[in-house]
Each structure stands twice: as C-alpha cells, then as structure tokens.
Write a protein that holds these residues in place. Structure first.
Motif, PDB file in Angstrom:
ATOM      1  N   VAL A  92     -12.464  -5.336   6.228  1.00  0.00           N
ATOM      2  CA  VAL A  92     -11.807  -5.892   5.056  1.00  0.00           C
ATOM      3  C   VAL A  92     -11.378  -7.327   5.371  1.00  0.00           C
ATOM      4  CG1 VAL A  92      -9.803  -5.738   3.538  1.00  0.00           C
ATOM      5  CG2 VAL A  92     -10.991  -3.654   4.238  1.00  0.00           C
ATOM      6  N   THR A 146      -5.250   6.502  -3.360  1.00  0.00           N
ATOM      7  CA  THR A 146      -4.882   7.516  -2.362  1.00  0.00           C
ATOM      8  C   THR A 146      -3.754   8.392  -2.878  1.00  0.00           C
ATOM      9  OG1 THR A 146      -5.546   6.071  -0.535  1.00  0.00           O
ATOM     10  CG2 THR A 146      -4.031   7.878  -0.013  1.00  0.00           C
ATOM     11  N   MET A 161       0.837  -1.197   0.000  1.00  0.00           N
ATOM     12  CA  MET A 161       0.000   0.000   0.000  1.00  0.00           C
ATOM     13  C   MET A 161       0.875   1.251   0.000  1.00  0.00           C
ATOM     14  SD  MET A 161      -2.856   1.131   2.817  1.00  0.00           S
ATOM     15  CE  MET A 161      -3.692   2.730   2.714  1.00  0.00           C
ATOM     16  N   PRO A 175      -8.765   7.144  -0.252  1.00  0.00           N
ATOM     17  CA  PRO A 175      -9.553   6.298   0.658  1.00  0.00           C
ATOM     18  C   PRO A 175      -8.730   5.604   1.722  1.00  0.00           C
ATOM     19  CG  PRO A 175      -9.112   5.101  -1.364  1.00  0.00           C
ATOM     20  CD  PRO A 175      -8.447   6.443  -1.516  1.00  0.00           C
ATOM     21  N   VAL A 217      -5.987   0.525  -3.113  1.00  0.00           N
ATOM     22  CA  VAL A 217      -6.319   1.675  -2.265  1.00  0.00           C
ATOM     23  C   VAL A 217      -5.137   2.641  -2.213  1.00  0.00           C
ATOM     24  CG1 VAL A 217      -6.812   2.394   0.103  1.00  0.00           C
ATOM     25  CG2 VAL A 217      -8.037   0.458  -0.892  1.00  0.00           C
ATOM     26  N   ALA A 225     -10.787  -0.080   8.468  1.00  0.00           N
ATOM     27  CA  ALA A 225     -11.522  -1.316   8.203  1.00  0.00           C
ATOM     28  C   ALA A 225     -10.660  -2.566   8.382  1.00  0.00           C
ATOM     29  CB  ALA A 225     -12.084  -1.286   6.782  1.00  0.00           C
ATOM     30  N   LEU A 226      -9.378  -2.398   8.690  1.00  0.00           N
ATOM     31  CA  LEU A 226      -8.503  -3.550   8.829  1.00  0.00           C
ATOM     32  C   LEU A 226      -8.602  -4.208  10.203  1.00  0.00           C
ATOM     33  CD1 LEU A 226      -5.238  -2.370   7.004  1.00  0.00           C
ATOM     34  CD2 LEU A 226      -7.074  -3.835   6.141  1.00  0.00           C
ATOM     35  N   LEU A 279      -6.223  -5.551  -2.484  1.00  0.00           N
ATOM     36  CA  LEU A 279      -6.926  -4.312  -2.177  1.00  0.00           C
ATOM     37  C   LEU A 279      -5.972  -3.243  -1.644  1.00  0.00           C
ATOM     38  CD1 LEU A 279      -9.717  -3.077  -2.238  1.00  0.00           C
ATOM     39  CD2 LEU A 279     -10.151  -3.985   0.048  1.00  0.00           C
ATOM     40  N   SER A 280      -4.956  -3.635  -0.889  1.00  0.00           N
ATOM     41  CA  SER A 280      -4.024  -2.651  -0.327  1.00  0.00           C
ATOM     42  C   SER A 280      -3.326  -1.823  -1.406  1.00  0.00           C
ATOM     43  CB  SER A 280      -2.995  -3.339   0.569  1.00  0.00           C
ATOM     44  OG  SER A 280      -3.559  -3.672   1.815  1.00  0.00           O
ATOM     45  N   GLU A 316      -6.736  -8.352   1.328  1.00  0.00           N
ATOM     46  CA  GLU A 316      -5.667  -7.371   1.534  1.00  0.00           C
ATOM     47  C   GLU A 316      -4.588  -7.390   0.452  1.00  0.00           C
ATOM     48  OE1 GLU A 316      -3.948  -6.430   5.354  1.00  0.00           O
ATOM     49  OE2 GLU A 316      -5.592  -7.470   6.365  1.00  0.00           O
ATOM     50  N   TYR A 374     -10.002   2.760   4.736  1.00  0.00           N
ATOM     51  CA  TYR A 374      -9.442   1.422   4.527  1.00  0.00           C
ATOM     52  C   TYR A 374      -8.667   0.950   5.752  1.00  0.00           C
ATOM     53  CZ  TYR A 374      -6.635  -2.376   2.635  1.00  0.00           C
ATOM     54  OH  TYR A 374      -6.022  -3.592   2.431  1.00  0.00           O
TER      55      TYR A 374
END
Length: 246
Positions: free
Chosen positions: A122, A138, A77, A151, A134, A158-159, A130-131, A127, A155
């Motif tokens: 999430v 971002t 991420m 976002p 996101v 939500a982890l 999605l990481s 992960e 996010y």
C-alpha cells in the motif's frame, strides 16, 4: 447434540484454536467461529468467543514494542472498524437464517485469498483514505459474521510493517473488533451473563492451546502448518456456505 458431547467439542475447539493462535499469531476467533458455527448458531459462537478472543488479543497487543506509533498511524482504521462492527452487529444479533452462509463465505474468501494472492504493498499516500475504508468494510464483515480477518489482515500485511509491529497491529485490530462486537451484541441483548460465564470458562482451553502452539512453533515449519490450516479453513467455509444447497 448431546450436552456433554457439545461441552467436550467446544473445549476441544478452543484448544485447537489456541494452538493455531500460538503457532501463527492469529486465528483463534476465526477457527472458533468456523468450527463452532458448524455446531451451533454463529450468534451463540460469537458469544462464547468474547472472553478468550479479548484476552488473547490483548496479550498479543500489549506484548509488542510500538503501541503508541501504531495507534497514531491506524486510529482512523480502528475508529471505522468500531463503527462498522456496531452497525453490522444488528444483523448477527437478529439470528438471521443466512448468518451461517455469510460466515462460510467470509472464511472461504479469506482462506482462498491468503493461499493464492501475492503480497501487496500500500503506497503511503493512500493510507489516509484507504485505512478508514478498509476499517469500515472489516467492521461490517465482523458485525455480520463474527470474523474480523477480511480485509484487515491483507491490508495490514501490505503496509510493510516490521514483523513484531505487524503482529502487534493484528492484535490491535482484533482487539478493537472483538470489543466492538461484544458491545454491539450486548447493547441488543444478544449476550447474556450465562454466555459470558461460559466464555470465561472457555479461556482455559484457549490459553492451554496457545501454550501448546508456542511450544510447537519451534518444532514444525510454520509455513506448512499455516498452509494446512488455510486449506482446512477453505474446505470448512465452503461447506458452511453451501449448506443451504446440500
């Protein structure tokens, strides 16, 4: 705007942004970009925010208990945030006339989402893909608006991280975003040595505000403070987004 009035307004903005950071653990660049972006260009505001944002976010990052595990979990991420920010910074550095509108939209969307949305979760299996997604989004938002909350913040929330780990993860995300933005703008000649000197001076009211915010944290309901802050951010962001139509 009169130069002395502008200096006082900038100092007051950083003090207020520091208070929000001290109470909530986040919000210094968000408040700074929101208020300064209403007075000067988003590019100039982003330049002023570099030193206070990096310093306060590093403080938040290094004061947490789990930097190593967070880096191993979130490195994809963070890499995507860096790449997206470096790419998006070209738009902010160009001084595009719609930068203020984009900034206002980012602030309004973040405030509205945080006020209204339910807490998400999430799944661990999501992960790995999605990481970085996101992170890339971002980064692009950060590079084009100077604001690094969407976002990434929803996010990370939500982890399911423990409270101290979440605060540290937010510090990590904000630090990476701010440094990448500074590099992206600097590489394009959009940040001068004079701006960095002014940014260094802005650290003083920002740190004073953080101290005041930490003092206030135990004396006012954090949830109430956060709600009022988000409502003000929503109104200001909406006004900035609609300014070309007014």
């Amino acid at each position: 705007m009169n130069e002395l009035v502008l200096v006082v307004a900038v100092a007051a903005t950083f003090f207020a942004a520091g208070i929000v950071k001290g109470v909530t653990g986040m919000g210094l660049p968000t408040v700074g970009m929101a208020v300064l972006g209403a007075m000067i260009s988003p590019l100039a505001a982003a330049g002023l925010l570099i030193v206070p944002a990096v310093a306060t976010n590093l403080w938040q990052l290094l004061s947490g208990p789990a930097l190593g595990p967070l880096l191993r979990r979130l490195w994809q991420m963070m890499a995507a945030i860096s790449a997206g920010t470096l790419a998006g910074a070209a738009w902010l550095a160009s001084g595009h006339e719609h930068a203020t509108t984009a900034l206002g939209l980012a602030l309004a969307i973040y405030a509205a989402y945080t006020l209204c949305a339910r807490q998400l979760r999430v799944p661990a299996a999501a992960e790995p893909w999605l990481s970085p997604l996101v992170g890339a989004i971002t980064g692009i938002v950060t590079g084009t608006t100077g604001v690094s909350v969407m976002p990434a913040v929803p996010y990370l929330q939500a982890l399911g991280l423990a409270r101290d780990d979440l605060v540290q993860a937010l510090g990590l995300s904000f630090t990476v975003s701010t440094i990448a933005l500074a590099v992206g703008l600097g590489a394009r000649g959009a940040v001068t040595s004079d701006q960095l000197a002014l940014s260094l001076l802005a650290l003083v009211p920002a740190l004073a505000g953080m101290w005041a915010g930490q003092w206030l944290r135990g004396r006012i309901p954090a949830a109430t403070f956060r709600r009022v802050f988000l409502i003000c951010l929503l109104l200001l962001g909406t006004q900035m987004a609609l300014r070309p139509l007014l």
